[in-house]
Design a protein around this motif. Structure first.
Motif, short mmCIF file in Angstrom:
data_model
loop_
_atom_site.label_atom_id
_atom_site.label_comp_id
_atom_site.label_asym_id
_atom_site.label_seq_id
_atom_site.Cartn_x
_atom_site.Cartn_y
_atom_site.Cartn_z
N SER A 45 0.83 -1.20 0.00
CA SER A 45 0.00 0.00 0.00
C SER A 45 0.87 1.25 0.00
O SER A 45 2.06 1.20 0.28
CB SER A 45 -0.94 0.01 1.21
OG SER A 45 -0.21 -0.04 2.41
N GLY A 46 0.26 2.36 -0.33
CA GLY A 46 0.96 3.64 -0.34
C GLY A 46 1.67 3.89 -1.66
O GLY A 46 1.72 3.04 -2.54
N LYS A 47 2.23 5.09 -1.77
CA LYS A 47 2.90 5.48 -3.02
C LYS A 47 4.30 4.88 -3.14
O LYS A 47 4.78 4.66 -4.24
CB LYS A 47 2.98 7.00 -3.10
CG LYS A 47 1.63 7.64 -3.30
CD LYS A 47 1.76 9.13 -3.49
CE LYS A 47 0.37 9.72 -3.68
NZ LYS A 47 0.40 11.13 -4.00
N SER A 48 4.95 4.66 -2.03
CA SER A 48 6.31 4.11 -2.05
C SER A 48 6.40 2.91 -1.11
O SER A 48 6.93 3.00 -0.01
CB SER A 48 7.31 5.17 -1.60
OG SER A 48 7.26 6.30 -2.45
N PHE A 78 -9.49 -1.46 0.29
CA PHE A 78 -8.77 -1.33 1.56
C PHE A 78 -7.41 -0.67 1.39
O PHE A 78 -6.56 -0.74 2.26
CB PHE A 78 -8.61 -2.70 2.22
CG PHE A 78 -9.93 -3.30 2.56
CD1 PHE A 78 -10.62 -2.91 3.70
CD2 PHE A 78 -10.52 -4.23 1.73
CE1 PHE A 78 -11.86 -3.44 4.00
CE2 PHE A 78 -11.75 -4.77 2.02
CZ PHE A 78 -12.42 -4.38 3.15
N GLY A 79 -7.22 -0.03 0.23
CA GLY A 79 -5.96 0.67 -0.01
C GLY A 79 -4.80 -0.24 -0.33
O GLY A 79 -3.64 0.15 -0.22
N ILE A 80 -5.09 -1.46 -0.73
CA ILE A 80 -4.05 -2.44 -1.06
C ILE A 80 -4.00 -2.60 -2.57
O ILE A 80 -5.01 -2.84 -3.21
CB ILE A 80 -4.33 -3.79 -0.37
CG1 ILE A 80 -4.27 -3.61 1.14
CG2 ILE A 80 -3.35 -4.85 -0.84
CD1 ILE A 80 -4.71 -4.82 1.93
N ASP A 81 -2.81 -2.46 -3.12
CA ASP A 81 -2.61 -2.61 -4.56
C ASP A 81 -2.54 -4.11 -4.87
O ASP A 81 -1.61 -4.79 -4.43
CB ASP A 81 -1.31 -1.92 -4.96
CG ASP A 81 -1.03 -1.98 -6.44
OD1 ASP A 81 -1.35 -3.00 -7.09
OD2 ASP A 81 -0.47 -1.00 -6.95
N PRO A 82 -3.51 -4.65 -5.62
CA PRO A 82 -3.51 -6.09 -5.92
C PRO A 82 -2.25 -6.56 -6.63
O PRO A 82 -1.75 -7.64 -6.34
CB PRO A 82 -4.74 -6.29 -6.80
CG PRO A 82 -5.61 -5.12 -6.54
CD PRO A 82 -4.69 -3.99 -6.18
N ALA A 83 -1.71 -5.74 -7.53
CA ALA A 83 -0.49 -6.14 -8.25
C ALA A 83 0.68 -6.30 -7.28
O ALA A 83 1.46 -7.25 -7.38
CB ALA A 83 -0.16 -5.13 -9.34
N ARG A 84 0.78 -5.39 -6.33
CA ARG A 84 1.85 -5.48 -5.33
C ARG A 84 1.64 -6.70 -4.42
O ARG A 84 2.58 -7.39 -4.06
CB ARG A 84 1.92 -4.22 -4.50
CG ARG A 84 2.43 -3.04 -5.29
CD ARG A 84 2.47 -1.79 -4.43
NE ARG A 84 2.89 -0.65 -5.21
CZ ARG A 84 2.49 0.58 -4.98
NH1 ARG A 84 1.68 0.83 -3.98
NH2 ARG A 84 2.91 1.56 -5.75
N ALA A 85 0.38 -6.94 -4.07
CA ALA A 85 0.08 -8.09 -3.22
C ALA A 85 0.41 -9.39 -3.93
O ALA A 85 0.98 -10.31 -3.34
CB ALA A 85 -1.40 -8.07 -2.81
#
Length: 102
Positions: A45-48, A78-85
């Motif tokens: 989550s977040g920009k960085s 929920f502010g979670i980036d699926p690609a990052r997850a």
């Protein structure tokens, strides 16, 4: 009926994630305690986002990843980036399950 079942399972996941974010008692989902999901939050989550911590990778290693991947559609709410997850397994030295790639 299949559409109803899918919608119901997503609704259940939303309720569980809300409970997690609100500090409710942890529940077990996909072989992990929901409170442990917070170990990975800075990495998804977040920009960085930060690289996953050892604790986060420990959670990823014990999780039933195909089970968790079934819920990726609700993560943005929920502010979670699926690609990052979905990238966490690889970052933690694991193969990403085929169910998580798409």
């Amino acid at each position: 009926m299949a559409r109803f079942s899918g919608a119901l399972s997503q609704w259940v996941m939303v309720v569980l994630l809300i409970a997690l974010l609100e500090g409710a008692h942890a529940v077990s989902i996909c072989n992990i305690d929901s409170a442990q999901l917070n170990y990975c939050r800075p990495s998804v989550s977040g920009k960085s986002p930060r690289p996953p911590s050892k604790k986060c990778c420990g959670v990823v290693h014990q999780a039933n990843l195909p089970c968790l991947c079934n819920y990726k559609a609700v993560l943005p709410s929920f502010g979670i980036d699926p690609a990052r997850a979905m990238a966490l397994p690889k970052k933690c030295g694991m193969k990403t399950p085929p169910e998580c790639v798409a």
